[in-house]
Design a protein around this motif. Structure first.
Motif, PDB file in Angstrom:
ATOM      1  N   LYS A   1       0.821  -1.217   0.000  1.00  0.00           N
ATOM      2  CA  LYS A   1       0.000   0.000   0.000  1.00  0.00           C
ATOM      3  C   LYS A   1       0.854   1.266   0.000  1.00  0.00           C
ATOM      4  O   LYS A   1       0.529   2.254  -0.667  1.00  0.00           O
ATOM      5  CB  LYS A   1      -0.930   0.002   1.221  1.00  0.00           C
ATOM      6  CG  LYS A   1      -1.811   1.245   1.342  1.00  0.00           C
ATOM      7  CD  LYS A   1      -2.705   1.165   2.566  1.00  0.00           C
ATOM      8  CE  LYS A   1      -3.463   2.460   2.796  1.00  0.00           C
ATOM      9  NZ  LYS A   1      -4.359   2.814   1.698  1.00  0.00           N
TER      10      LYS A   1
ATOM     11  N   GLU B   1      -2.496  -2.195   9.644  1.00  0.00           N
ATOM     12  CA  GLU B   1      -2.032  -1.608   8.392  1.00  0.00           C
ATOM     13  C   GLU B   1      -0.605  -1.059   8.501  1.00  0.00           C
ATOM     14  O   GLU B   1       0.044  -0.798   7.487  1.00  0.00           O
ATOM     15  CB  GLU B   1      -2.972  -0.465   7.966  1.00  0.00           C
ATOM     16  CG  GLU B   1      -4.398  -0.902   7.693  1.00  0.00           C
ATOM     17  CD  GLU B   1      -5.258  -0.992   8.949  1.00  0.00           C
ATOM     18  OE1 GLU B   1      -6.434  -1.350   8.824  1.00  0.00           O
ATOM     19  OE2 GLU B   1      -4.759  -0.695  10.061  1.00  0.00           O
TER      20      GLU B   1
ATOM     21  N   LYS C   1      -8.002   2.986   4.468  1.00  0.00           N
ATOM     22  CA  LYS C   1      -8.426   2.716   3.096  1.00  0.00           C
ATOM     23  C   LYS C   1      -9.490   3.734   2.697  1.00  0.00           C
ATOM     24  O   LYS C   1      -9.935   4.533   3.536  1.00  0.00           O
ATOM     25  CB  LYS C   1      -8.954   1.290   2.957  1.00  0.00           C
ATOM     26  CG  LYS C   1     -10.046   0.910   3.946  1.00  0.00           C
ATOM     27  CD  LYS C   1     -10.342  -0.568   3.898  1.00  0.00           C
ATOM     28  CE  LYS C   1     -11.340  -0.950   4.987  1.00  0.00           C
ATOM     29  NZ  LYS C   1     -11.587  -2.400   5.028  1.00  0.00           N
ATOM     30  N   ASP C   2      -9.883   3.689   1.465  1.00  0.00           N
ATOM     31  CA  ASP C   2     -10.829   4.661   0.934  1.00  0.00           C
ATOM     32  C   ASP C   2     -12.119   4.689   1.753  1.00  0.00           C
ATOM     33  O   ASP C   2     -12.690   3.645   2.079  1.00  0.00           O
ATOM     34  CB  ASP C   2     -11.148   4.313  -0.531  1.00  0.00           C
ATOM     35  CG  ASP C   2     -12.063   5.336  -1.169  1.00  0.00           C
ATOM     36  OD1 ASP C   2     -11.793   6.538  -1.016  1.00  0.00           O
ATOM     37  OD2 ASP C   2     -13.052   4.926  -1.804  1.00  0.00           O
ATOM     38  N   ALA C   3     -12.533   5.901   2.114  1.00  0.00           N
ATOM     39  CA  ALA C   3     -13.808   6.141   2.819  1.00  0.00           C
ATOM     40  C   ALA C   3     -13.839   5.558   4.231  1.00  0.00           C
ATOM     41  O   ALA C   3     -14.905   5.388   4.808  1.00  0.00           O
ATOM     42  CB  ALA C   3     -14.983   5.604   2.005  1.00  0.00           C
ATOM     43  N   THR C   4     -12.666   5.228   4.774  1.00  0.00           N
ATOM     44  CA  THR C   4     -12.595   4.728   6.150  1.00  0.00           C
ATOM     45  C   THR C   4     -11.678   5.644   6.952  1.00  0.00           C
ATOM     46  O   THR C   4     -10.502   5.793   6.625  1.00  0.00           O
ATOM     47  CB  THR C   4     -12.051   3.293   6.188  1.00  0.00           C
ATOM     48  OG1 THR C   4     -12.881   2.448   5.398  1.00  0.00           O
ATOM     49  CG2 THR C   4     -12.017   2.770   7.621  1.00  0.00           C
ATOM     50  N   ILE C   5     -12.225   6.254   7.994  1.00  0.00           N
ATOM     51  CA  ILE C   5     -11.443   7.157   8.847  1.00  0.00           C
ATOM     52  C   ILE C   5     -11.512   6.648  10.279  1.00  0.00           C
ATOM     53  O   ILE C   5     -12.603   6.429  10.827  1.00  0.00           O
ATOM     54  CB  ILE C   5     -11.987   8.599   8.772  1.00  0.00           C
ATOM     55  CG1 ILE C   5     -11.876   9.136   7.347  1.00  0.00           C
ATOM     56  CG2 ILE C   5     -11.234   9.507   9.741  1.00  0.00           C
ATOM     57  CD1 ILE C   5     -12.531  10.487   7.149  1.00  0.00           C
TER      58      ILE C   5
ATOM     59  N   GLU D   1      -6.360   7.057   8.049  1.00  0.00           N
ATOM     60  CA  GLU D   1      -7.280   6.530   7.049  1.00  0.00           C
ATOM     61  C   GLU D   1      -6.668   5.273   6.426  1.00  0.00           C
ATOM     62  O   GLU D   1      -5.813   5.373   5.551  1.00  0.00           O
ATOM     63  CB  GLU D   1      -7.548   7.575   5.966  1.00  0.00           C
ATOM     64  CG  GLU D   1      -8.199   8.847   6.496  1.00  0.00           C
ATOM     65  CD  GLU D   1      -8.487   9.856   5.407  1.00  0.00           C
ATOM     66  OE1 GLU D   1      -8.659   9.432   4.240  1.00  0.00           O
ATOM     67  OE2 GLU D   1      -8.532  11.065   5.716  1.00  0.00           O
TER      68      GLU D   1
END
Length: 711
Positions: A338, A663, A578-582, A576
């Protein structure tokens, strides 16, 4: 315009200050101190490390060689993780006194429980001894150089000044370009004082391991005892609580996003300066192989554990041990991909090559990167074979790992003689009772079927014995698990008699025969070549590190972790993944109740904690009607930082480090400030459990509780 320049300068400092790093506390003057101040630190570096007066270092001992702890009272009260003290809590537990399930709290000092072989070690002084260690090594070959360095270290450790109760320990930094002396004091009387039940201290267990959001009260309490002179001493009823040079005040003010955090501790092992080719090998070859092996073993164990409560008890700890790094390697691999770590490192290497040319250092450093490429390409099949051997034979198939001990027994007789053989044999027989108590032949046989199939078909075939060609795993397991090594009575029978009899019995055993063939093949075809190439890589890595230090004098390069005392600093910060995850940086007791599953071994919650939650009875530890539990920050941590204190801008305790986010587990290899986060228990949750849950007000009264933000 001036204001704009100042703003940009502060912005650059603050951005750079969160790029990770595990810093030697005696070397923080200069850029480190400026960056720490820019992040909000109010202390001086002398408050963190000072030889001549008390400082933070005097409150942060290493806990039992593998974790960190901190002194939190003038009476030697010690705080560390529940998982760091788990062995001691388990050892004192019984059916009558199940401290793992119920917790333990000593309401007076005479109730505190002694622990055999538990030690904590303080750092007294750190000193650079590089020139002395490297004396007379310049013209030697790599192998002779390493031998001479070890001789010099041994001589210096014995001759450099120290008190009679202290030790000199010399450790290497920057891949052998620097050597530091640590003068240490080790206390050997450390008693268990308090621990929450596992439903708090291990809440979330394996499922939540390496995961955020987290809701684990991962703490336990011990006390250091000393002799009448306040010096280290073996356990004695006459010993008294240790009076520390420094202990950490405890902040009740809590934390918010962007608060400064300093984590002090003993990080175990990192490899931040690996070349891109090495990281690529880890991502594409080594980690996937290890993940596949452990995944196969875990699926077998999980299948049996779900059907049989007795097996669940036998395998709970073993399953957690296997799953820990399985999950870590998955997260590490995903994180490296990533963050484009390989591409980033290649870009850094191109810049390095340009610096080499600009400095006119091609003769010294010009071929380093191509030499790395050549040697990592050459070592690849050997490194893969080594990991298969380690994961299948030594670690994850219990019969094979036990049989390998028998193989070593034969080697000891051949190399060291009869006496050494008898000593090892006797120790083996004596110690294997505990092994067989939790050994299940049926489970292990099914694991063997899965793993020997992987070993025979995916480990480089050129290094395998002919006996593993075209095997049928089920047929082979049926034969191998007839071995007498599958029972304690059987192993005692095999190891009875003189060495000649023992070896004759072992060599007639099918499991021993198979492991001997595999091990002989490994030590003939893999190990020598791996060691030969790895020695070259080690020398290259040392030269590469030397070049980095010489060509980047204006940059700060921290040494890789090596279980020595380090400082890492950053901020409380969400991320964050991944996308749209905070993810926000703080969790609360509400999250514990959301995860609550009655009777579940991972997510059960004690009735008293539920009652306190329902009443919102948080005392002085709550915040706006909620009870904070954990928080995350940008501190660069790894294994060994478990139990490390999280310290605020003024030197007060605000939390207890215990994990990293999934992550960001690749931070051992490459730290990315966007996704690398360490996980800490909020100290207010620790105090709340001690006070409101356990009623251990005697311990609360020992602490120095402060409100630094109200000053």
């Amino acid at each position: 315009m001036k204001f704009l320049r100042l703003f940009l300068l502060l912005f650059v400092l603050q951005t750079q200050a969160q790029q990770g790093g595990m810093w030697i506390p005696s070397l923080l003057n200069g850029m480190n101190e400026k960056e720490m101040k820019s992040l909000g630190m109010k202390m001086s570096v002398a408050d963190i490390y000072d030889v001549n007066k008390s400082s933070l270092k005097d409150a942060v001992p290493q806990f039992n060689g593998g974790c960190t702890s901190e002194v939190i009272s003038p009476k030697g009260l010690l705080l560390t993780n529940h998982h760091c003290g788990f062995g001691q809590i388990q050892e004192h537990s019984s059916v009558e006194h199940d401290y793992l399930t119920d917790g333990f709290w000593a309401m007076k000092t005479e109730d505190e429980l002694p622990n055999e072989d538990l030690v904590v070690t303080f750092i007294v002084k750190i000193e650079d001894v590089t020139s002395k260690v490297l004396e007379d090594t310049e013209t030697l070959t790599e192998a002779d150089k390493q031998k001479k360095i070890q001789e010099n270290i041994s001589a210096l450790s014995n001759s450099l000044p120290k008190e009679s109760w202290q030790e000199n320990k010399i450790r290497t930094f920057y891949e052998g370009n620097q050597y530091m002396l640590f003068v240490t004091e080790t206390f050997k009387d450390v008693r268990l004082v308090g621990a929450p039940p596992s439903s708090i201290g291990k809440f979330g267990s394996d499922t939540d391991n390496w995961v955020w959001p987290r809701h684990t009260g991962d703490f336990s309490l011990f006390r250091i005892y000393a002799d009448k002179n306040n010096r280290p001493a073996a356990y004695s009823k006459d010993n008294v609580p240790y009076t520390p040079k420094h202990f950490l005040p405890v902040s009740l003010d809590g934390i918010k996003e962007d608060d400064f955090t300093l984590v002090f501790g003993y990080p175990g092992r990192t490899t931040e300066y690996l070349p891109a080719v090495a990281v690529q090998q880890i991502v594409n070859e080594l980690n996937p192989a290890k993940i596949e092996i452990r995944d196969a073993a875990l699926k077998v164990e999980d299948g049996f554990m779900r059907k049989d409560k007795a097996i669940k008890i036998q395998y709970a700890s073993k399953y957690a041990g296997v799953a820990n790094y399985w999950k870590k390697w998955i997260g590490e691999t995903q994180g490296l991909k990533k963050s484009n770590a390989v591409a980033v490192k290649k870009k850094q290497e191109a810049a390095f090559q340009e610096k080499v040319i600009k400095a006119g250092k091609q003769a010294e450093y010009g071929s380093l990167l191509s030499d790395f490429e050549k040697n990592y390409t050459e070592i690849a099949p050997y490194a893969l074979a080594r990991d298969y051997f380690s994961e299948v034979i030594l670690r994850n198939t219990e019969l094979l790992s036990l049989t390998y001990k028998m193989y070593q027994l034969e080697q000891i007789l051949n190399t060291k003689g009869e006496q050494a053989f008898n000593d090892r044999r006797n120790n083996l027989v004596k110690g294997l009772g505990d092994f067989y108590k939790d050994f299940n032949k049926t489970v292990d046989e099914k694991i063997f079927e899965q793993l020997i199939d992987l070993y025979a078909n995916k480990s480089p075939k050129q290094f395998l014995p002919a006996s593993l060609n075209n095997i049928n795993p089920k047929t082979l397991s049926a034969e191998i698990y007839q071995s007498k090594l599958t029972s304690y009575d059987g192993v005692k029978e095999l190891l009875a008699g003189d060495s000649k009899t023992v070896l004759a019995n072992l060599n007639n055993d099918k499991a021993f025969q198979m492991v001997k063939q595999i091990a002989d093949s490994y030590f003939k075809n893999v190990s020598p070549k791996y060691d030969e190439i790895n020695l070259k890589i080690t020398a290259l890595q040392r030269t590469y590190m030397k070049a980095q230090l010489k060509l980047n004098k204006d940059s700060r390069l921290f040494p890789d972790a090596n279980s020595t005392l380090r400082v890492t600093y950053g901020k409380v910060k969400g991320y964050e993944p991944k996308d749209a995850t905070i993810y926000t940086p703080i969790t609360y007791l509400d999250g514990v109740m959301e995860k609550y599953i009655p009777g579940d071994y991972e997510f059960d919650v004690p009735a008293k904690l539920i009652d306190l939650y329902n009443k919102k009875d948080y005392g002085q530890y709550g915040e706006k009607g909620k009870m904070p539990v954990c928080f995350i920050g940008t501190n660069h941590t790894t294994g060994g930082n478990s139990g490390s204190p999280a310290i605020d801008a003024r030197g007060n305790l605000i939390g207890l480090n215990f994990d990293r986010v999934w992550e960001g587990t690749m931070s051992d290899i490459y730290y990315d400030p966007a996704i690398c986060r360490n996980i800490m228990v909020d100290i207010r949750y620790v105090l709340f459990i001690m006070d409101k849950y356990a009623g251990a007000k005697n311990l609360i009264d020992e602490l120095k509780l402060v409100h630094p933000k109200k000053k």
